[in-house]
Enzyme design. Structure first.
Site, PDB file in Angstrom:
ATOM      1  N   LYS A  22       8.903  10.298  31.138  1.00 15.90           N
ATOM      2  CA  LYS A  22       7.433  10.226  31.084  1.00 15.90           C
ATOM      3  C   LYS A  22       6.968   8.857  30.584  1.00 15.90           C
ATOM      4  O   LYS A  22       6.087   8.238  31.168  1.00 15.90           O
ATOM      5  CB  LYS A  22       6.891  11.314  30.141  1.00 15.90           C
ATOM      6  CG  LYS A  22       5.436  11.107  29.740  1.00 15.90           C
ATOM      7  CD  LYS A  22       4.932  12.164  28.792  1.00 15.90           C
ATOM      8  CE  LYS A  22       5.224  11.928  27.335  1.00 15.90           C
ATOM      9  NZ  LYS A  22       4.283  11.025  26.637  1.00 15.90           N
ATOM     10  N   ASN A  23       7.587   8.398  29.491  1.00 12.92           N
ATOM     11  CA  ASN A  23       7.079   7.173  28.871  1.00 12.92           C
ATOM     12  C   ASN A  23       7.494   5.903  29.615  1.00 12.92           C
ATOM     13  O   ASN A  23       6.965   4.830  29.364  1.00 12.92           O
ATOM     14  CB  ASN A  23       7.481   7.111  27.393  1.00 12.92           C
ATOM     15  CG  ASN A  23       6.711   8.143  26.582  1.00 12.92           C
ATOM     16  OD1 ASN A  23       5.752   8.731  27.072  1.00 12.92           O
ATOM     17  ND2 ASN A  23       7.139   8.375  25.356  1.00 12.92           N
ATOM     18  N   ARG A  91      -3.978   9.083  25.701  1.00  7.74           N
ATOM     19  CA  ARG A  91      -3.830   7.767  25.052  1.00  7.74           C
ATOM     20  C   ARG A  91      -3.011   6.791  25.879  1.00  7.74           C
ATOM     21  O   ARG A  91      -3.271   5.598  25.905  1.00  7.74           O
ATOM     22  CB  ARG A  91      -3.163   7.963  23.697  1.00  7.74           C
ATOM     23  CG  ARG A  91      -4.009   7.551  22.557  1.00  7.74           C
ATOM     24  CD  ARG A  91      -3.135   7.167  21.397  1.00  7.74           C
ATOM     25  NE  ARG A  91      -2.600   5.850  21.599  1.00  7.74           N
ATOM     26  CZ  ARG A  91      -3.158   4.751  21.139  1.00  7.74           C
ATOM     27  NH1 ARG A  91      -4.252   4.814  20.437  1.00  7.74           N
ATOM     28  NH2 ARG A  91      -2.618   3.561  21.369  1.00  7.74           N
ATOM     29  N   CYS A 115      -5.174  10.459  17.202  1.00  5.26           N
ATOM     30  CA  CYS A 115      -4.755  11.787  17.642  1.00  5.26           C
ATOM     31  C   CYS A 115      -4.019  12.422  16.491  1.00  5.26           C
ATOM     32  O   CYS A 115      -3.873  11.812  15.439  1.00  5.26           O
ATOM     33  CB  CYS A 115      -3.928  11.709  18.908  1.00  5.26           C
ATOM     34  SG  CYS A 115      -2.346  10.946  18.670  1.00  5.26           S
ATOM     35  N   ARG A 120      -3.256   5.494  15.597  1.00  2.00           N
ATOM     36  CA  ARG A 120      -3.044   4.928  16.918  1.00  2.00           C
ATOM     37  C   ARG A 120      -4.067   3.849  17.329  1.00  2.00           C
ATOM     38  O   ARG A 120      -4.774   3.983  18.328  1.00  2.00           O
ATOM     39  CB  ARG A 120      -2.940   6.039  17.967  1.00  2.00           C
ATOM     40  CG  ARG A 120      -1.948   7.111  17.522  1.00  2.00           C
ATOM     41  CD  ARG A 120      -1.468   7.974  18.615  1.00  2.00           C
ATOM     42  NE  ARG A 120      -0.494   7.315  19.457  1.00  2.00           N
ATOM     43  CZ  ARG A 120       0.052   7.874  20.526  1.00  2.00           C
ATOM     44  NH1 ARG A 120      -0.288   9.089  20.866  1.00  2.00           N
ATOM     45  NH2 ARG A 120       0.930   7.213  21.246  1.00  2.00           N
ATOM     46  N   ASP A 306       9.856  10.261  18.501  1.00  2.00           N
ATOM     47  CA  ASP A 306       9.613  11.359  19.449  1.00  2.00           C
ATOM     48  C   ASP A 306      10.676  12.459  19.370  1.00  2.00           C
ATOM     49  O   ASP A 306      10.579  13.464  20.092  1.00  2.00           O
ATOM     50  CB  ASP A 306       9.542  10.818  20.893  1.00  2.00           C
ATOM     51  CG  ASP A 306       8.302   9.964  21.112  1.00  2.00           C
ATOM     52  OD1 ASP A 306       7.377  10.034  20.291  1.00  2.00           O
ATOM     53  OD2 ASP A 306       8.269   9.228  22.120  1.00  2.00           O
ATOM     54  N   ARG A 398       2.522  18.524  28.822  1.00  2.00           N
ATOM     55  CA  ARG A 398       2.198  17.099  28.999  1.00  2.00           C
ATOM     56  C   ARG A 398       3.464  16.267  29.170  1.00  2.00           C
ATOM     57  O   ARG A 398       3.422  15.206  29.789  1.00  2.00           O
ATOM     58  CB  ARG A 398       1.441  16.575  27.771  1.00  2.00           C
ATOM     59  CG  ARG A 398       0.017  17.068  27.663  1.00  2.00           C
ATOM     60  CD  ARG A 398      -0.673  16.362  26.526  1.00  2.00           C
ATOM     61  NE  ARG A 398      -0.252  14.956  26.537  1.00  2.00           N
ATOM     62  CZ  ARG A 398      -0.125  14.201  25.468  1.00  2.00           C
ATOM     63  NH1 ARG A 398      -0.408  14.661  24.290  1.00  2.00           N
ATOM     64  NH2 ARG A 398       0.264  12.946  25.564  1.00  2.00           N
TER      65      ARG A 398
HETATM   66  N1  EPU Z   1       0.154   0.235  16.317  1.00  2.00           N
HETATM   67  C1  EPU Z   1      -0.723  -0.644  15.718  1.00  2.00           C
HETATM   68  N2  EPU Z   1      -1.536  -1.385  16.531  1.00  2.00           N
HETATM   69  C2  EPU Z   1      -1.488  -1.289  17.888  1.00  2.00           C
HETATM   70  C3  EPU Z   1      -0.575  -0.398  18.489  1.00  2.00           C
HETATM   71  C4  EPU Z   1       0.236   0.360  17.669  1.00  2.00           C
HETATM   72  O1  EPU Z   1      -0.782  -0.741  14.503  1.00  2.00           O
HETATM   73  O2  EPU Z   1      -2.247  -2.008  18.557  1.00  2.00           O
HETATM   74  C5  EPU Z   1       1.060   1.049  15.460  1.00  2.00           C
HETATM   75  C6  EPU Z   1       0.865   2.545  15.691  1.00  2.00           C
HETATM   76  O3  EPU Z   1      -0.187   3.069  14.893  1.00  2.00           O
HETATM   77  C7  EPU Z   1       2.215   3.080  15.280  1.00  2.00           C
HETATM   78  C8  EPU Z   1       3.174   1.988  15.748  1.00  2.00           C
HETATM   79  O4  EPU Z   1       2.381   0.807  15.878  1.00  2.00           O
HETATM   80  O5  EPU Z   1       2.298   3.172  13.883  1.00  2.00           O
HETATM   81  C9  EPU Z   1       3.895   2.256  17.043  1.00  2.00           C
HETATM   82  O6  EPU Z   1       2.978   2.635  18.061  1.00  2.00           O
HETATM   83  P1  EPU Z   1       3.188   2.234  19.583  1.00  2.00           P
HETATM   84  O7  EPU Z   1       2.080   1.353  20.009  1.00  2.00           O
HETATM   85  O8  EPU Z   1       4.584   1.750  19.778  1.00  2.00           O
HETATM   86  O9  EPU Z   1       3.004   3.635  20.295  1.00  2.00           O
HETATM   87  P2  EPU Z   1       2.490   3.814  21.786  1.00  2.00           P
HETATM   88  O10 EPU Z   1       2.979   2.682  22.585  1.00  2.00           O
HETATM   89  O11 EPU Z   1       1.043   4.105  21.793  1.00  2.00           O
HETATM   90  C10 EPU Z   1       4.550   5.073  22.768  1.00  2.00           C
HETATM   91  C11 EPU Z   1       4.841   6.436  23.325  1.00  2.00           C
HETATM   92  C12 EPU Z   1       4.822   7.460  22.205  1.00  2.00           C
HETATM   93  C13 EPU Z   1       5.872   7.062  21.167  1.00  2.00           C
HETATM   94  C14 EPU Z   1       5.579   5.646  20.649  1.00  2.00           C
HETATM   95  C15 EPU Z   1       6.610   5.123  19.684  1.00  2.00           C
HETATM   96  C16 EPU Z   1       3.993   6.360  25.582  1.00  2.00           C
HETATM   97  C17 EPU Z   1       3.004   6.848  26.563  1.00  2.00           C
HETATM   98  N3  EPU Z   1       3.852   6.787  24.332  1.00  2.00           N
HETATM   99  O12 EPU Z   1       3.242   5.145  22.209  1.00  2.00           O
HETATM  100  O13 EPU Z   1       5.212   8.698  22.809  1.00  2.00           O
HETATM  101  O14 EPU Z   1       5.841   7.960  20.091  1.00  2.00           O
HETATM  102  O15 EPU Z   1       5.524   4.733  21.784  1.00  2.00           O
HETATM  103  O16 EPU Z   1       7.875   5.132  20.243  1.00  2.00           O
HETATM  104  O17 EPU Z   1       4.895   5.616  25.915  1.00  2.00           O
HETATM  105  C18 EPU Z   1       5.388  11.025  22.999  1.00  2.00           C
HETATM  106  O18 EPU Z   1       5.960  10.854  24.092  1.00  2.00           O
HETATM  107  O19 EPU Z   1       5.352  12.138  22.425  1.00  2.00           O
HETATM  108  C19 EPU Z   1       4.725   9.892  22.350  1.00  2.00           C
HETATM  109  C20 EPU Z   1       3.790  10.041  21.414  1.00  2.00           C
END
Ligand code: EPU
Length: 420
Positions: A22-23, A91, A115, A120, A306, A398
């Site tokens: 998915k990711n 998101r 969320c 996030r 995750d 999801r």
């Molecule tokens: N963060 C910031 N600023 C930003 C972006 C992120 O401070 O601009 C912080 C977040 O608050 C968090 C950390 O950085 O503490 C990591 O967040 P990241 O941006 O890496 O998360 P994401 O890219 O939004 C993806 C996956 C998530 C997974 C995370 C971490 C997708 C669609 N989502 O989210 O997947 O938990 O990376 O590996 O790829 C899931 O599949 O259940 C899921 C939540």
């Protein structure tokens, strides 16, 4: 709303095939917007999140077909404004911003909210866009990003919890069509980033270093259409591996990448499971009594956030005290109070869950709060004596393709029912 009704206590046995990731799929789907030529992407899991992303691409003007795991997109003409209602609901849709900015030089998308798993923010995404020459305005719940020219530059994407996966994806995609060279420092190293880089490279992008903390992108004038297949879902594979150990079963997990699962397999071994690996499959069984272990979530190649909830469910069965520390998302412990309803003894202390394991679990009605929390509740329900009803499984749908069907094939007594 639908629920899972699980009659627990049956060890899982047999083979299960992991779906596409998915990711990895979500940013790759967004990346199809970078070209006006057709892209065909195989191995896209049929999930509410991927169907939803297909809908977003169509709403932007792309011709989209998604069936039988194959997505075809032709984004000949695009508009840069994504519908508030669509983006708000997922998101992951934030990763359309990079491609739209690169292709149209402007985009307007709604600010994704927090969320249940944490705040996030998207400050790092925006920092990256600004470094590439975009002007950012935040107004009335929307982010407007526009640039006369996207210009390569060096940008540091480290945040308080390490790098950002979708932020790295967004900046990488925008930089593909920039003038000059972009270097992303403190880039996310997750396999999904490598998969996106491979997809973009197949489209004609010039990227090196993906999978390391320094990714270099040499901008090109245009990208071409491509045929591609996404990597298997490492989180789904980990979930089945943990379910095998939790139910004292033996499961062979096919179509997986053991090299993407090192931290999880290492912890499973410490916790008392044996893992046999072949090139693209794993066999997991519980070798001895489960043992308490400490787990800390970290960016890749550390233990994935995750998989934290699923591992916590397993550790409720391991006699002794396990400390599970969450370093990526501050409030990702929603499963804890529901696991307690099954008889688990867990206390939250700051960023850690103190799991006093070894008490037998017994079935109860529980409520899923987010995707991975739902998977943890299913694992606990499979291991518990009696019947567990996991409500609100739309969270699970999801991110897991036909999980109930796959589990039934492994002998689980699990049914999808209408919530009463
Ligand atoms: N963060 C910031 N600023 C930003 C972006 C992120 O401070 O601009 C912080 C977040 O608050 C968090 C950390 O950085 O503490 C990591 O967040 P990241 O941006 O890496 O998360 P994401 O890219 O939004 C993806 C996956 C998530 C997974 C995370 C971490 C997708 C669609 N989502 O989210 O997947 O938990 O990376 O590996 O790829 C899931 O599949 O259940 C899921 C939540």
């Amino acid at each position: 709303m639908e629920s899972f009704l699980i009659k627990g206590g049956v060890p899982l046995h047999g083979e299960v095939t992991v779906s596409g990731s998915k990711n990895a799929a979500l940013p790759i789907m967004a990346a199809t917007l970078l070209t006006d030529e057709p892209c065909v992407v195989r191995g896209i899991p049929d999930l509410s999140d991927t169907r939803f992303m297909a809908q977003i691409l169509a709403s932007l003007g792309a011709a989209v077909k998604f069936s039988g795991g194959t997505l075809t997109v032709r984004a000949k003409k695009l508009r840069g404004y994504a519908d508030y209602e669509l983006v708000r609901r997922m998101r992951g849709s934030i990763c359309i911003a990079g491609p739209l900015l690169a292709r149209l030089r402007k985009t307007r998308i709604s600010l994704p909210g927090g969320c249940v798993i944490g705040a996030r923010p998207i400050n790092l995404h925006l920092k990256g866009f600004e470094a590439l020459g975009a002007q950012i305005r935040i107004e009335a719940g929307y982010v407007d990003a526009s640039a006369k020219k996207i210009v390569g530059s060096t940008v540091f994407l480290g945040g308080r919890a390490g790098s950002t996966v979708l932020g790295t994806a967004n900046v990488m995609m925008a930089a593909c069509l920039a003038d000059g060279v972009t270097v992303i420092e403190s880039a996310a190293c997750e396999p999904e980033i490598v998969d996106l880089a491979n997809f973009l490279t197949a489209m004609g992008a010039k990227i090196s270093g993906a999978g390391s903390p320094a990714v270099t992108i040499i901008g090109v004038d245009r990208l071409n259409g491509v045929e591609y297949e996404v990597i298997p879902d490492r989180i789904e594979a980990a979930t089945f591996a943990i379910a095998a150990a939790a139910t004292d079963g033996e499961v062979t997990i096919k179509n997986c990448r053991p090299d993407h699962l090192r931290a999880v397999l290492d912890k499973l071994g410490e916790a008392g499971a044996t893992v046999r690996q072949r090139r693209d499959e794993l066999t997991v069984r519980r070798a001895k009594n489960l043992r308490a272990v400490d787990v800390t979530t970290l960016p890749y190649s550390g233990f994935p956030t995750d998989v934290q909830a699923q591992m916590t469910a397993l550790l409720t069965l391991a006699p002794g005290i396990s400390i599970v520390t969450e370093r990526i998302f501050e409030s990702r412990f929603m499963h804890v109070s529901e696991l307690a309803r099954l008889g688990a003894d867990i206390e939250i202390e700051g960023p850690s869950a103190i799991v006093k394991g070894g008490r037998p679990l017994s079935g109860a009605p529980v409520m899923a709060s987010d995707l991975r929390a739902s998977a943890a509740l299913v694992i606990a329900g499979l291991a518990a004596k009696g019947t567990t009803q996991v409500n609100r499984i739309y969270h699970l749908d999801r991110g897991y393709e036909r999980m109930d069907v796959k589990l039934r094939k492994l002998g689980a007594r699990i049914r999808r029912v209408q919530e009463k």
